[in-house]
Design an enzyme around this catalytic site. Structure first.
Site, PDB file in Angstrom:
ATOM      1  N   LYS A 187       0.717  -1.208  -0.031  1.00  0.00           N
ATOM      2  CA  LYS A 187      -0.012  -0.120   0.082  1.00  0.00           C
ATOM      3  C   LYS A 187       0.776   1.435  -0.044  1.00  0.00           C
ATOM      4  CE  LYS A 187      -3.390  -2.541  -0.196  1.00  0.00           C
ATOM      5  NZ  LYS A 187      -4.515  -3.101   0.923  1.00  0.00           N
TER       6      LYS A 187
HETATM    7  C1  PLP Z   1      -5.586  -4.239   1.166  1.00  0.00           C
HETATM    8  C2  PLP Z   1      -6.898  -3.990   1.196  1.00  0.00           C
HETATM    9  C3  PLP Z   1      -7.686  -4.489   2.021  1.00  0.00           C
HETATM   10  C4  PLP Z   1      -7.393  -5.372   3.269  1.00  0.00           C
HETATM   11  O1  PLP Z   1      -6.442  -4.632   3.876  1.00  0.00           O
HETATM   12  P1  PLP Z   1      -5.484  -5.757   4.858  1.00  0.00           P
HETATM   13  O2  PLP Z   1      -4.540  -4.650   5.538  1.00  0.00           O
HETATM   14  O3  PLP Z   1      -4.734  -6.424   3.858  1.00  0.00           O
HETATM   15  O4  PLP Z   1      -6.200  -6.643   5.602  1.00  0.00           O
HETATM   16  C5  PLP Z   1      -9.290  -4.189   2.009  1.00  0.00           C
HETATM   17  N1  PLP Z   1      -9.658  -3.521   1.020  1.00  0.00           N
HETATM   18  C6  PLP Z   1      -8.845  -3.079  -0.217  1.00  0.00           C
HETATM   19  C7  PLP Z   1      -9.465  -2.376  -1.229  1.00  0.00           C
HETATM   20  C8  PLP Z   1      -7.513  -3.410   0.019  1.00  0.00           C
HETATM   21  O5  PLP Z   1      -6.793  -2.969  -1.174  1.00  0.00           O
END
Ligand code: PLP
Length: 379
Positions: A187
């Site tokens: 991210k």
């Molecule tokens: C990464 C992501 C999640 C989940 O996040 P985690 O930290 O991996 O649990 C949920 N929704 C979207 C759109 C994401 O990109």
């Protein structure tokens, strides 16, 4: 492990993240503590919200947000069919039913407000909007629907940290009732595993804070500092805490976020020019306010998308697909869903291309040249 010539994403870390992590190890307080408190203050300030509550990951953020707005067994949660599976999984885990809605268009693959209006009924307990790739969903129309129906909005802002809504200064994640972020490795703000819940609503903040730590009335850190010597348990909570080691890394990343997002924006502009030249379209092209988490291209047709995937793989350039249609996963059986035509067309024609702050403009040109010719174009 495959050695990619150009990976899909890459951490933007330097000596500062290392120093921050080492400082926590030397302080000898690893669990939720001073770094976490500082991260929450800094994140709340950056988002202009009253409360930022750090949690273990983005999925935990969604779980707690859905609980805190009152999603309960048997109710329906309206959400996009084009999303990571986390929101739908958490909906189902609460005993609620995901009601999948189409996305607005190939160029704006976020929740379609007209589809939301058609999906809402007396059983609807929440609307989840996902800011796809970093560009805000159609919040004006969605907030209008929310105001008319009284249904709360949960923002899945996992792609959109540092993004804004149109020309407004208001960041995404701070527009609905509650915002959810992820700090997973790929991210824009990364610390391995981590997440955040943001809200201006006191009741939601209180609920999330309690549920993240067993429903207990004090934390170990409070007791260590002598701020509390005992605790009560007022509800059946979870352990969804973020630790200080990750919080310290996240603080460094937060300070660098705007610069990283600026670099992503410049790379998006480079993609846009190249893709337009070969008759492809960059999703959200020209969006100044996007966090540009992803560079997603839409091919003229499915065959050319598939051919591009093969060509890029041969050149060892990593690609992905964000996402398969959630409603089609086996686990959802025969899901409650509207007409998902645009989602399905998008899934057939979209490809996610490399995007990260340290990517170079010449690498972007190589990616486009490879799609076009099959040659690597690498120099
Ligand atoms: C990464 C992501 C999640 C989940 O996040 P985690 O930290 O991996 O649990 C949920 N929704 C979207 C759109 C994401 O990109």
């Amino acid at each position: 492990m495959t050695e990619w010539v150009i990976p899909l994403s890459d951490l933007w870390f330097d000596a500062e993240e290392t120093a921050a992590a080492v400082a926590v190890l030397e302080r000898r307080w690893l669990s939720s503590g001073p770094e976490l408190a500082a991260l929450e203050d800094e994140f709340a300030a950056a988002c202009g919200v009253a409360h930022a509550i750090a949690v273990a990951n983005g999925t935990a953020a969604l779980h707690l947000a859905l609980l805190a707005v009152g999603v309960s067994a048997g109710t329906e949660v309206v959400q996009p069919a084009l999303n990571f599976v986390a929101a739908a999984n958490m909906t189902q885990r609460l005993g609620a039913i995901p009601h999948f809605v189409d996305v607005a268009s190939l160029d704006d693959p976020t929740l379609d407000p007209d589809g939301v209006v058609r999906a809402i009924n007396d059983d609807t307990s929440a609307i989840v909007v996902m800011h796809y790739g970093g560009l805000a969903g159609r919040m004006e129309e969605l907030l209008d629907v929310a105001a008319r129906t009284g249904v709360p909005i949960v923002e899945d802002a996992c792609h959109a940290v540092g993004g804004r809504y149109r020309r407004s200064t208001r960041p995404v994640g701070a527009l609905g009732d509650v915002g959810c972020y992820s700090f997973f490795s790929n991210k824009n703000l990364a610390c391995g595993e981590g997440g955040m819940v943001t809200t201006d609503r006191e009741d939601i903040a209180e609920k999330v804070r309690s549920l993240r730590s067993h429903g207990m009335t004090s934390l170990s850190w409070d007791r260590f500092r002598g701020h509390a010597s005992s605790y009560d348990v007022t509800e059946h909570g979870f352990n969804y805490r973020l630790d200080d080691l990750r919080a310290a890394i996240a603080r460094v990343q937060l300070a660098k976020l705007a610069a990283g997002n600026d670099r992503r924006r410049a790379l998006a502009a480079e993609y846009e020019v190249g893709l337009r030249r070969i008759g492809w379209q960059l999703v959200n092209a020209g969006a100044e306010e996007s966090s540009w988490h992803l560079a997603v291209a839409v091919a003229p047709d499915r065959a050319r998308r598939d051919q591009a995937r093969d060509r890029l793989l041969s050149a060892r350039i990593q690609t992905s697909l964000h996402y398969p249609c959630v409603a089609d996963f086996e686990v959802f059986g025969s899901p409650l869903a509207g007409d998902l035509r645009t989602t399905r067309t998008f899934v057939d024609r979209a490809i996610t291309l490399p995007m990260f702050p340290a990517l170079t403009a010449s690498e972007v040109r190589s990616v486009v040249a490879t799609i076009e010719s099959g040659g690597t174009g690498l120099v």
